[in-house]
Design a protein around this motif. Structure first.
Motif, PDB file in Angstrom:
ATOM      1  N   SER A 256       0.687  -1.018  -0.257  1.00 19.40           N
ATOM      2  CA  SER A 256      -0.044  -0.447   0.049  1.00 19.40           C
ATOM      3  C   SER A 256       1.238   0.798   0.037  1.00 19.40           C
TER       4      SER A 256
ATOM      5  N   ASP B  96      -0.228   4.496   5.634  1.00 23.54           N
ATOM      6  CA  ASP B  96      -0.722   3.217   5.105  1.00 23.54           C
ATOM      7  C   ASP B  96       0.011   2.037   5.783  1.00 23.54           C
TER       8      ASP B  96
ATOM      9  N   ASP C 171      -3.629  -2.330   3.637  1.00 23.95           N
ATOM     10  CA  ASP C 171      -4.161  -0.922   3.937  1.00 23.95           C
ATOM     11  C   ASP C 171      -4.465  -1.012   4.949  1.00 23.95           C
TER      12      ASP C 171
END
Length: 90
Positions: free
Chosen positions: A60, A65, A88
């Motif tokens: 991500s 993230d 994520d």
């Protein structure tokens, strides 16, 4: 089990996995990676990591993230099986 956290704060972070259990014993750990405020950081995984379909996951890339990975070996680290546990997660 072992849980390791790291914040990615350079363009590319290279990981090395060391000190696994002896061959014939299972050894595993969870790695929680967080992108810093810039995001878009990358990882170079050890060549000993075996990902599904021989393809490392794409991290991500947004600022802050969080991606979570699990790794398992039964042959003293000759092969680490890598799994995506969540991406994520921020």
């Amino acid at each position: 089990g072992n849980v390791i956290t790291a914040t990615l704060n350079v363009a590319t972070t290279t990981f090395t996995f060391s000190n696994p259990s002896a061959s014939g014993s299972c050894c595993s750990f969870t790695l929680i990676l967080t992108q810093d405020g810039s995001g878009s950081r990358a990882v170079t995984w050890p060549g000993s990591v075996d990902w599904a379909s021989a393809t490392a996951p794409t991290l991500s890339s947004g600022a802050a993230d969080v991606d979570i990975f699990a790794f398992i070996t039964v042959d003293a680290g000759t092969t680490w099986y890598g799994f995506v546990a969540g991406q994520d997660m921020s």
